[in-house]
Structure formats: structure tokens, C-alpha cells
Design a protein around this motif. Sequence first.
Motif, PDB file in Angstrom:
ATOM      1  N   GLU B 313       0.843  -1.205   0.000  1.00 38.89           N
ATOM      2  CA  GLU B 313       0.000   0.000   0.000  1.00 38.89           C
ATOM      3  C   GLU B 313       0.881   1.259   0.000  1.00 38.89           C
ATOM      4  O   GLU B 313       0.605   2.226  -0.723  1.00 38.89           O
ATOM      5  CB  GLU B 313      -0.908   0.000   1.240  1.00 38.89           C
ATOM      6  CG  GLU B 313      -1.688   1.301   1.391  1.00 38.89           C
ATOM      7  CD  GLU B 313      -2.373   1.437   2.755  1.00 38.89           C
ATOM      8  OE1 GLU B 313      -2.776   0.409   3.328  1.00 38.89           O
ATOM      9  OE2 GLU B 313      -2.492   2.580   3.222  1.00 38.89           O
ATOM     10  N   ILE B 316       2.197   1.768  -3.448  1.00 35.74           N
ATOM     11  CA  ILE B 316       1.185   2.328  -4.355  1.00 35.74           C
ATOM     12  C   ILE B 316       1.050   3.825  -4.129  1.00 35.74           C
ATOM     13  O   ILE B 316       1.067   4.629  -5.062  1.00 35.74           O
ATOM     14  CB  ILE B 316      -0.182   1.634  -4.140  1.00 35.74           C
ATOM     15  CG1 ILE B 316      -0.089   0.152  -4.512  1.00 35.74           C
ATOM     16  CG2 ILE B 316      -1.257   2.329  -4.948  1.00 35.74           C
ATOM     17  CD1 ILE B 316      -1.311  -0.662  -4.117  1.00 35.74           C
ATOM     18  N   ARG B 317       0.950   4.189  -2.863  1.00 40.08           N
ATOM     19  CA  ARG B 317       0.778   5.608  -2.548  1.00 40.08           C
ATOM     20  C   ARG B 317       1.970   6.424  -3.036  1.00 40.08           C
ATOM     21  O   ARG B 317       1.817   7.522  -3.583  1.00 40.08           O
ATOM     22  CB  ARG B 317       0.604   5.804  -1.038  1.00 40.08           C
ATOM     23  CG  ARG B 317      -0.759   5.315  -0.535  1.00 40.08           C
ATOM     24  CD  ARG B 317      -0.845   5.423   0.984  1.00 40.08           C
ATOM     25  NE  ARG B 317      -2.105   4.885   1.473  1.00 40.08           N
ATOM     26  CZ  ARG B 317      -3.239   5.581   1.542  1.00 40.08           C
ATOM     27  NH1 ARG B 317      -3.248   6.847   1.146  1.00 40.08           N
ATOM     28  NH2 ARG B 317      -4.348   5.030   1.974  1.00 40.08           N
ATOM     29  N   MET B 318       3.173   5.869  -2.856  1.00 38.13           N
ATOM     30  CA  MET B 318       4.357   6.598  -3.301  1.00 38.13           C
ATOM     31  C   MET B 318       4.373   6.722  -4.819  1.00 38.13           C
ATOM     32  O   MET B 318       4.729   7.760  -5.363  1.00 38.13           O
ATOM     33  CB  MET B 318       5.616   5.890  -2.810  1.00 38.13           C
ATOM     34  CG  MET B 318       5.882   6.129  -1.329  1.00 38.13           C
ATOM     35  SD  MET B 318       7.332   5.213  -0.788  1.00 38.13           S
ATOM     36  CE  MET B 318       7.759   6.149   0.695  1.00 38.13           C
ATOM     37  N   ALA B 319       3.971   5.618  -5.525  1.00 41.90           N
ATOM     38  CA  ALA B 319       3.999   5.638  -6.981  1.00 41.90           C
ATOM     39  C   ALA B 319       3.092   6.731  -7.536  1.00 41.90           C
ATOM     40  O   ALA B 319       3.404   7.349  -8.546  1.00 41.90           O
ATOM     41  CB  ALA B 319       3.580   4.279  -7.531  1.00 41.90           C
ATOM     42  N   ILE B 320       1.979   6.982  -6.876  1.00 44.73           N
ATOM     43  CA  ILE B 320       1.078   7.995  -7.428  1.00 44.73           C
ATOM     44  C   ILE B 320       1.302   9.362  -6.807  1.00 44.73           C
ATOM     45  O   ILE B 320       0.492  10.255  -6.989  1.00 44.73           O
ATOM     46  CB  ILE B 320      -0.397   7.574  -7.291  1.00 44.73           C
ATOM     47  CG1 ILE B 320      -0.752   7.422  -5.828  1.00 44.73           C
ATOM     48  CG2 ILE B 320      -0.662   6.313  -8.070  1.00 44.73           C
ATOM     49  CD1 ILE B 320      -2.207   7.146  -5.636  1.00 44.73           C
ATOM     50  N   ALA B 322       2.712  10.214  -3.353  1.00 42.98           N
ATOM     51  CA  ALA B 322       2.875  10.522  -1.936  1.00 42.98           C
ATOM     52  C   ALA B 322       4.346  10.756  -1.633  1.00 42.98           C
ATOM     53  O   ALA B 322       5.209  10.027  -2.110  1.00 42.98           O
ATOM     54  CB  ALA B 322       2.350   9.375  -1.081  1.00 42.98           C
TER      55      ALA B 322
END
Lengths: 230, 406
Positions: B313, B316-320, B322
Motif C-alpha cells: 500500500e 502504491i501511494r508513493m507511486a502515485i 505521496a
Amino acid sequence: MSLIEARGIVKVYQTGDVGLRALDGVSFAIERGEFVSIMGHSGSGKSTMMNILGCLDVPDEGEYELDGRSVGGLSGDDRARIRNTTIGFVFQGFNLLPRATALENVELPLVYARVPARERRPRALAALERVGLSERTSHRPNQLSGGQQQRVAIARALVGETPLILADEPTGNLDTATSTEIMELFTSLNRADKTIVLVTHEPDVAAYSSRTIRFQDGRVIADERGASRV
Amino acid sequence: MFELLRTAIRSLASNKARSLLTMLGIIIGVAAVIAMVAIGAGASRSIQQFISGVGANILIIMPGAPSVGGVRQQAGSGATLTTEDAEALRDEAWTLAGVAPEVFGRVQLVYGSMNWSTMVTGSTEDIFSIREWRIDEGRFFFDEEARSGAKVVVIGATVAKNLFGEESAVGKVIRVRNAPVEVIGVLAAKGQTPWGQDQDDTAFVPFATAQRSLFRRGIANSVQRITVAAVDGDSIPEAEREVSAILRQRRRLEDGEESDFDVRNMAEMLDAAAQSTRVMSLLLGAVASVSLLVGGIGIMNIMLVSVTERTREIGIRMAIGARGSDIRTQFLLEALLLSVAGGILGIGLGASASRVITSLLGWPTVISAGSVVLAFVFSALVGVFFGFYPAWKASLLNPIEALRYE
Ligand SMILES: Nc1ncnc2c1ncn2[C@@H]1O[C@H](COP(=O)(O)OP(=O)(O)O)[C@@H](O)[C@H]1O
Ligand SMILES: [Mg+2]
């Protein structure tokens, strides 16, 4: 000025005392509005290249310019901002947050872009409508089919209105019929001015693109422009 | 911010049992502190109320040597207080507003078929003003009656209720040790002492009456204690010196010779109570720190587990988009939410525990706003402190490795 400009990219993975050159001097440029597929055998370095193009990783050697800006030497926070404002990712495994609804998943890039909540919702709804999922906004990923999950992921890549979409084997987990739907969606996005770089090892999928870059052992062995089949 | 809060709540709610167990340390710690502080505050408040209710300016003179280092010295054979001592204090002391010699004992009172055993005190009229008694019905006895040994009694509310029920007590004749005595007054109720003694279970008779017909003591003029009141709170130390000086002079004691009496004052008792409350709060502070520490470590532990479980998770957050700081804030907020929720539940539990203690054991409890605020702030600090390391660790994850994590 090209949107993507990669020159002599080298990436070495150190396993034990053997260094594996996953990328061994890769250079290419991609213009705005192109629809490029990257093909190659498994282990040829496609995903490694995509990670660098997506500012998730940094090359050991070489120069990478995105939208006229050199990415090497940027801080982690700066790269996070570029990912947020310039790039939309679509992954093979969808990578949605399991506990969040489709709508919330799509809103997430806007959260990190500090877009006010009022504005986020209509934009996320519009993105879901664009991928044909306006009926499924409050479903969680496990309540959706693979194709629907990938649509949600595409909506998430669209919502930030980034110029570039990077997709690493987006149809790898989907059946043929669903793959076709997804590829048609990418095609229509490309018509609407999105630059798309897509990794695949299926010729049928690559056929939707207007240009194919072939990888082998960390090098580009072919770069073919041809009329896309549509 | 609201978005982050909602995310945090959802992630905690998705694993309710675990969140609750994690909070348990904080809940128990905070509840213990709240309940203990409430008991301590209740005790010290009721002691203060009691002392002001029985007369804050009181000195009590007891026969026998003063207690030294908490150990009461054995009284000498001739060590007595007498009515003459009381009279001398009344005549000579400037700083006293009242002097009451007392003899007392537990005695059976009988009215018709009813009987009731209570503490009967023989004293003078001053005892009522010194002890701040008010009359509910009838009157106090006068000094003449005290001297002459009139057969009258003033009874406490509990005694009145047990002997007479709803009937009016004044004017009735009861038997005290077979002597007929007329009830001339009923005292207004005072309630219980902080240690659960019924102050209204008492009766007063004139000093001479008690001396002659009730207690028939060996030495005719000896008294069991003398209670005096200083003119005001400020003159208590002065009054203490004066009482001591007068009594020593009467005994012709040289400087350095030990007194055969002991003067105690209520203010000292109040101080002692305050002192024990302070010691108790220190102990509680220690207990609180330990339990909050344990609770905090529990939170850190579960947050570390949570960071590991949610590596993907985070990726994912970093990829978009964060940033490290966004991830850090998210996990810090979760830790904070856990500890603050634990704190709030602990405050609630502590408050209801206090209420249960009051209703089951009859101990007075006071929930102060201060202790609630302190408990809340403390649990929040624990959350931030122990949540920081896991949150910081999460923020340093490499996005690619996090995305690849299964
Ligand atoms: N984190 C890593 N550590 C070590 N080797 C890696 C790592 N990631 C990829 N590789 C290796 O680098 C090569 C290229 O991998 P990848 O880019 O994933 O290939 P593709 O996506 O084309 O299948 C492979 O040989 C792979 O084993
Ligand atoms: Mg790959």
C-alpha cells in the motif's frame, strides 16, 4: 523538445559479487502524443526501464530528461511531485488500495496533489466515466472483475491530467476479450493527446501502438515505427 | 487533513480487535490514573470538608506525654488532665474562644422498648460552638446545668431516629445507665466522616452529670481530654504555645522537662492528609508512567507490524505521488488516533470505575478536569512519541521495493 529523452541509461543490479547490467546503455526519445510499445523477452530490462521513466528509480549512469527537465539528482520529494503531476501509472497487478472504493482509489493522486475535497470528487467521477465505470464507483477492488479493476487503475492514471501514461504489461492478467477493451481504451486516450508507453510481450497488444521499441539483454535492438492497426 | 483522518480511522477499523488490544495498555493505564486520582481527590476533599465541619481552629489536649516520632509514649501514672486545667485555660488564655473539658464513653440509651448504644460525651456548653454543632430542635444545655449536673441530654440525629423514629424527641425522658434524663435538644445532622464514621451517632450531657452518674471515674475531677478553639485560624500556633505554657506552669515543669499532656491541632491533621495525598499522587504518577510506557511500546509494536503488512500500500501511494512526509503523517496519525482513542476510553472507564467505587464502597471520588486533560494530553504524547519510529521507517521505504513486496 521531446517528452522523454533517455541517453545511455545503465542500471546495474548487484547480486552477491556479480553485477547484472539490467540496462546497458539505453537511449531513445519519445515525442508528445506518441503511443509506444516496449517489447522483449522476460528479463530483458523492460520493467527496469519503465521504473526509471516513471521516476520510481534512478539510473546508475546516463541522462534522463522528462518534459525538458533532467531528473537525475532530484530529491525523493521532487520525484514524488513529478510522479504526481506528470505521470500516470498502470500496473500489471492493478495495484489498487484494497480497502478503498473505486472512487477513493481514483481520488488518491488528487489527495497528494493537495486538490481540495470539493474538486476531487467530480474529477474522479469524470475519470471513472471516461473508462466506462460510472456505475461502479462505490465498489471495492475485490467486488470488481480484473478488467474493471484495470479500468479503475486507468481512471486513477487519468485523473491528474498528466501528459504521460506508463503501463507495464497492463493486459498481462487479463483474458483476450478484456485485453482488447483495455487496449481500445488506451487508443482512445492516445487520440485525446495522452502520450502512452506500454510494455507487453504480446504482438497483438503491441499492434495498437504506432511505434515498438524492442529490448534484449538490457539494450534496444530495434525501434520500429509503423502505422498502428487502427 | 480530513482525508488523512478518514484513512487512518478506516485502517484502524479494518482490524478492530487488534486496534482494541493495542489500545488496552493505554486504556488500563489511563483508567487507573483517573480512578486513583479521583479517589485521592475525593478523600482529600472530604477530609477538608470534615475538618471545616468540626471546627478548623480546634486544639485537642490529651493527657499523657506527646507522641514522639509517631510512637505514643506511655503516660505516667499521675498524668491526668483535670477540670481545674480546663478552668485555668478558660480564665487565663487570651487566644482561646472556647474551652470544653470532656469525659466520654459508650453507653446504652433506653426509651420505652427501644434502646441504642452510642458515644456519650459529658462537657460544657462550649463544646457545641467549638465543634460547630447546630441545633435542629430544642436547645443546648447551659453552663449552669453543666456545673450542677442537670439530668438533661442533647442527642445526635442518628440517636434521635433510632430511639424515637418519627416522633419528636424533645421533652421525652430516656434512661441512661438507669438514670432518667430528659432530652432537651436534637443536633442538626453532619453526616459521615471521611473514614465512614457516623458523626450523628452521638449524645452530649452536662459535664457534672457525666462525671457523677454516668462514668464514675476513679479520680473525681479528671477529664479525658480538653477541646479548645483558637479565636481564629491565624492564632492557632499562638494558642498552642499559650495552652502549653499555662498547663506547664500549673504543673511547675522546669524548662527541658517533658510535658505530661499533648496538644494537637486540626491544621496539622489537615497537613498530614495533604501530605499523604501528595505521596499518593507521586506513586500514581509512577504507576501511570509505567503503564503508559507499556501501552506506548504496544502501539509501536503494532505500528511496526502494520507498516510491514502494508508495504505494498505504501508503494502504491508513493507511486502515485505521496512524499515520504505524507506517508509519515499517515502512520503517525494512526498511532496518535490509537493512543488518543485509548486515552478517551480510559478516561471513560476510569470515570465509571470511580462511580462504581463510590456506590459500592462508599468512598467519595472527585473527577477533576485537570486529571482528564492531563490523561488526554499524555496519551496523545505517547502516541506521537512511540508512533514516530514506525512512521519514519515507513516514509523511508523505496517505492519499487515496496511495490514488489508480496
Ligand atoms: N531488484 C532487483 N535486484 C536484482 N536483480 C533484478 C532486480 N530487478 C530486476 N532484476 C533483474 O534485472 C533484469 C531485468 O529485469 P526486468 O526489468 O524486470 O525485466 P523485464 O521486465 O523485461 O522482464 C532481470 O534479469 C532481473 O532478474
Ligand atoms: Mg517486467
